[in-house]
Design a protein around this motif. Structure first.
Motif, PDB file in Angstrom:
ATOM      1  N   MET A 138      40.094   0.558  28.161  1.00  0.00           N
ATOM      2  CA  MET A 138      41.009   1.290  27.286  1.00  0.00           C
ATOM      3  C   MET A 138      42.345   1.551  27.962  1.00  0.00           C
ATOM      4  O   MET A 138      43.407   1.319  27.375  1.00  0.00           O
ATOM      5  N   TRP A 185      43.638  -1.084  19.736  1.00  0.00           N
ATOM      6  CA  TRP A 185      42.244  -1.202  19.296  1.00  0.00           C
ATOM      7  C   TRP A 185      41.804  -2.658  19.278  1.00  0.00           C
ATOM      8  O   TRP A 185      40.719  -2.991  19.737  1.00  0.00           O
ATOM      9  N   TYR A 215      41.397  -3.753  22.826  1.00  0.00           N
ATOM     10  CA  TYR A 215      40.220  -3.119  23.421  1.00  0.00           C
ATOM     11  C   TYR A 215      38.930  -3.812  22.991  1.00  0.00           C
ATOM     12  O   TYR A 215      38.009  -3.962  23.791  1.00  0.00           O
ATOM     13  N   LYS A 216      38.866  -4.247  21.733  1.00  0.00           N
ATOM     14  CA  LYS A 216      37.655  -4.930  21.259  1.00  0.00           C
ATOM     15  C   LYS A 216      37.395  -6.208  22.041  1.00  0.00           C
ATOM     16  O   LYS A 216      36.245  -6.607  22.193  1.00  0.00           O
TER      17      LYS A 216
END
Length: 60
Positions: free
Chosen positions: A7, A29, A32-33
């Motif tokens: 993160m 996001w 991060y995935k």
């Protein structure tokens, strides 16, 4: 550990690469995935080496 590092790195890299604006959380996001599974498996692969280095440094 891998989740926190993924993160933090996602925030820094996405912010530096694309700028800070209202879409930053969504871009972070998505980054991060991808980063989380990679970071998790990297930690698993590096852990034995780190454990050996710690054992060697403690014996000294």
């Amino acid at each position: 550990m891998s989740g926190i590092m993924a993160m933090l790195m996602s925030i820094v890299i996405v912010g530096a690469g694309t700028g800070i604006d209202s879409d930053l959380p969504l871009r972070v996001w998505h980054a991060y995935k991808l980063a989380m599974p990679v970071a998790f498996f990297c930690v698993l692969m590096v852990r034995p080496l780190v454990a050996r280095l710690v054992a060697v440094s403690i014996r000294s």
